[in-house]
Design an enzyme around this catalytic site. Structure first.
Site, short mmCIF file in Angstrom:
data_model
loop_
_atom_site.label_atom_id
_atom_site.label_comp_id
_atom_site.label_asym_id
_atom_site.label_seq_id
_atom_site.Cartn_x
_atom_site.Cartn_y
_atom_site.Cartn_z
N PHE A 86 2.66 3.23 7.68
CA PHE A 86 2.28 1.92 7.13
C PHE A 86 3.06 0.79 7.81
O PHE A 86 2.64 -0.36 7.77
CB PHE A 86 2.63 1.83 5.63
CG PHE A 86 1.92 2.81 4.74
CD1 PHE A 86 0.63 2.56 4.31
CD2 PHE A 86 2.56 3.96 4.31
CE1 PHE A 86 -0.02 3.44 3.46
CE2 PHE A 86 1.93 4.85 3.45
CZ PHE A 86 0.64 4.60 3.04
N ILE A 126 0.84 -1.21 0.00
CA ILE A 126 0.00 0.00 0.00
C ILE A 126 0.87 1.26 0.00
O ILE A 126 0.58 2.24 -0.69
CB ILE A 126 -0.97 -0.02 1.20
CG1 ILE A 126 -1.84 -1.29 1.15
CG2 ILE A 126 -1.86 1.21 1.21
CD1 ILE A 126 -2.62 -1.59 2.42
N TYR A 149 -2.99 -9.55 15.73
CA TYR A 149 -2.77 -8.51 14.71
C TYR A 149 -3.82 -7.42 14.85
O TYR A 149 -3.52 -6.22 14.92
CB TYR A 149 -2.82 -9.12 13.30
CG TYR A 149 -3.02 -8.08 12.22
CD1 TYR A 149 -1.99 -7.21 11.86
CD2 TYR A 149 -4.25 -7.93 11.57
CE1 TYR A 149 -2.17 -6.23 10.89
CE2 TYR A 149 -4.45 -6.96 10.60
CZ TYR A 149 -3.41 -6.11 10.26
OH TYR A 149 -3.61 -5.13 9.31
N SER A 178 -7.40 -1.01 10.15
CA SER A 178 -7.97 -2.10 9.37
C SER A 178 -9.43 -2.35 9.79
O SER A 178 -9.79 -2.16 10.95
CB SER A 178 -7.16 -3.37 9.63
OG SER A 178 -7.85 -4.51 9.18
N ASN A 203 12.56 -1.06 6.50
CA ASN A 203 13.68 -1.98 6.74
C ASN A 203 13.61 -3.20 5.81
O ASN A 203 14.38 -4.14 5.97
CB ASN A 203 13.75 -2.42 8.21
CG ASN A 203 12.53 -3.24 8.63
OD1 ASN A 203 11.62 -3.47 7.82
ND2 ASN A 203 12.50 -3.67 9.88
N PHE A 245 -10.52 -1.70 4.04
CA PHE A 245 -11.23 -2.97 3.89
C PHE A 245 -10.27 -3.94 3.18
O PHE A 245 -9.18 -4.16 3.69
CB PHE A 245 -12.62 -2.73 3.29
CG PHE A 245 -13.54 -2.30 4.41
CD1 PHE A 245 -13.37 -1.06 5.02
CD2 PHE A 245 -14.48 -3.16 4.94
CE1 PHE A 245 -14.13 -0.69 6.14
CE2 PHE A 245 -15.24 -2.80 6.05
CZ PHE A 245 -15.07 -1.57 6.65
N ASN A 296 -1.76 -15.67 2.46
CA ASN A 296 -2.89 -15.84 3.38
C ASN A 296 -4.16 -15.30 2.75
O ASN A 296 -5.25 -15.76 3.07
CB ASN A 296 -2.69 -15.00 4.66
CG ASN A 296 -1.51 -15.46 5.46
OD1 ASN A 296 -1.34 -16.64 5.68
ND2 ASN A 296 -0.67 -14.52 5.89
N ASP A 327 -13.00 -16.33 10.59
CA ASP A 327 -13.64 -15.68 9.43
C ASP A 327 -15.10 -15.37 9.71
O ASP A 327 -15.82 -16.19 10.28
CB ASP A 327 -13.53 -16.58 8.19
CG ASP A 327 -12.20 -16.39 7.46
OD1 ASP A 327 -11.45 -15.45 7.81
OD2 ASP A 327 -11.92 -17.17 6.52
N LYS A 342 -3.83 -3.14 16.06
CA LYS A 342 -4.47 -1.99 15.37
C LYS A 342 -5.36 -1.22 16.34
O LYS A 342 -5.37 0.00 16.37
CB LYS A 342 -5.28 -2.48 14.17
CG LYS A 342 -4.45 -3.07 13.05
CD LYS A 342 -3.55 -2.03 12.41
CE LYS A 342 -2.62 -2.61 11.38
NZ LYS A 342 -1.57 -1.69 10.94
N ARG A 391 -12.02 -21.16 7.80
CA ARG A 391 -10.79 -20.74 8.47
C ARG A 391 -11.22 -20.10 9.81
O ARG A 391 -12.14 -19.28 9.82
CB ARG A 391 -10.09 -19.70 7.59
CG ARG A 391 -8.80 -19.17 8.09
CD ARG A 391 -8.12 -18.28 7.04
NE ARG A 391 -8.87 -17.05 6.74
CZ ARG A 391 -8.46 -16.11 5.91
NH1 ARG A 391 -7.29 -16.24 5.28
NH2 ARG A 391 -9.17 -15.04 5.68
N PRO A 392 -10.55 -20.45 10.92
CA PRO A 392 -10.97 -19.89 12.22
C PRO A 392 -10.98 -18.36 12.17
O PRO A 392 -10.06 -17.75 11.62
CB PRO A 392 -9.90 -20.39 13.21
CG PRO A 392 -9.20 -21.50 12.52
CD PRO A 392 -9.37 -21.31 11.04
#
Ligand code: NAD
Ligand code: UD1
Length: 332
Positions: free
Chosen positions: A80, A12, A148, A124, A32, A177, A197, A294, A152, A291-292
């Site tokens: 970012f 992004i 994760y 997110s 980095n 989104f 993923n 979702d 955020k 998938r767990p």
């Protein structure tokens, strides 16, 4: 205005860098390269015809960040830099909290030292959690289902408090989104390391022959065809949203949250069909278990960004699929 893009060599960030330069802003990148390639910078320079100041730096390293601010006259930061894989964050939570929080805190400390007041953050839609009805509005309660997402949410809180403590500070929290697509030149795009993923990079790798077939995670969701529905947005539209956010932040102090999506939901099978149609390539798939974590559907209410930022996504699903393939087909 000179803008520091932390993590600016990433998916992004690189598209936002190109958009900023093409709209007359100056861009400085600090990255980095833990999840990007150095030649992204040359590619951005090729697209824009402009030289980009790029620092190979860990943004959690205060000395390194201070020296960038001392050399460049930074007016604003778009942050970012961070780790972004949900499954990895479940396995390595401390690494995720350390990198995502430390980079943010370091940048905020250095901004304070240098009197820089504009901060735009990559948040997110994951912060809407699994309990809200669609479409998601910015004032809905937040929650998360993985480390994760929690990074955020914590960062949103840190930034809200920071803006509240300094009347001159302007913070914009952008809740993305599902960004997909690539620059129309085919020179920059998303190239995840290892097994992707996310849906679109996986489909693109099936198309290129790198993966045998797509695994569709569940067809028993509460959606029209049973597969998960998401609000996919072209990364070039997303990049334009950042420029609008900067324009807004330059004129308004405080902290504001904006959804960046299209407001339209597509299922996994809609995406498969759209990719096949746009590019004339068959995408074989199998239905696997869910998938767990979702959820059935994630979709933005986009009225706030339209009203206050004057921003609206312009590209459609066909553009997203065609541009993804235009980029992917050249990756070795
Ligand atoms: P990306 O991994 O392509 O880009 C992140 C960049 O940050 C990479 O170039 C990486 O090398 C760099 N980086 C990571 N840690 C760093 C550190 N300590 N110091 C310096 N550089 C560092 O990811 P992206 O898809 O471009 O996402 C950008 C941001 O947007 C991330 O914060 C991500 O969590 C957020 N976001 C992404 C999505 C998505 O679907 N891509 C959705 C919502 C939010
Ligand atoms: C995921 C993350 C989210 C993150 C976002 C962007 C989870 C639970 N959520 O969102 O926190 O902000 O990525 O990085 O991981 N799908 C398949 N097969 C695949 C891959 C995906 O069927 O190989 C399906 C998923 O079940 C989902 C849809 O495709 O219904 C989109 O998945 P994905 O691209 O991973 O995005 P999200 O799950 O929305």
């Amino acid at each position: 205005m000179k803008v520091l893009l932390t993590g600016g060599a990433g998916f992004i960030g690189s598209h936002t860098c190109v958009e900023l330069l093409s709209q007359g802003y100056d861009a400085v990148i600090a990255d980095n390269f833990c999840n990007s390639e150095r030649d992204v910078i040359t590619r951005c320079e090729k697209i824009t015809g402009k030289k980009i100041a790029c620092y190979d730096a860990d943004v959690a390293d205060k000395e390194a960040v201070s020296s960038i601010f001392a050399k460049e006259k930074i007016d604003a930061v778009i942050h970012f830099a961070g780790y972004k894989s949900v499954p990895e964050s479940v396995k390595l939570p401390v690494m995720y909290y350390r990198n995502n929080l430390d980079t943010t805190l370091t940048v905020l400390e250095v901004m304070k030292e240098f009197g820089v007041k504009i901060f735009v953050f990559s948040s997110s839609a994951t912060v809407y959690g699994d309990k809200n009805p669609v479409p998601f509005t910015e004032d809905m309660p937040t929650s998360t289902t993985n480390p994760y997402g929690t990074t955020k949410l914590f960062i949103e809180k840190i930034l809200t408090d920071t803006a509240a403590a300094d009347g001159e500070m302007s913070v914009v929290l952008l809740r993305y989104f599902n960004p997909i697509g690539a620059h129309k030149s085919g020179l920059i795009g998303e190239n995840p390391k290892g097994i992707p993923n996310n849906l679109m990079p996986y489909i693109a790798q099936v198309a290129s022959g790198k993966r045998e077939m797509l695994h569709v995670y569940g067809n028993d969701f509460n959606t029209p065809d049973g597969t998960g529905v998401r609000d996919y947005i072209h990364v070039e539209d997303l990049a334009k949203g950042h420029v609008k956010a900067l324009e807004y932040a330059a004129k308004n102090a405080g902290c504001e949250i904006f959804n960046l999506g299209t407001g339209i939901g597509y299922s996994v099978l809609d995406i498969v069909k759209a990719f096949e149609k746009a590019n004339g390539i068959k995408i074989p798939y199998v239905i696997d278990p869910r998938r767990p974590g979702d959820i059935d559907e994630s979709r933005a209410d986009v009225s706030k960004a339209a009203k206050i930022l004057g921003w609206k996504a312009e590209k459609n699903l066909d553009d997203m699929c065609a541009d993804t393939w235009n980029w992917q087909k050249n990756i070795k």
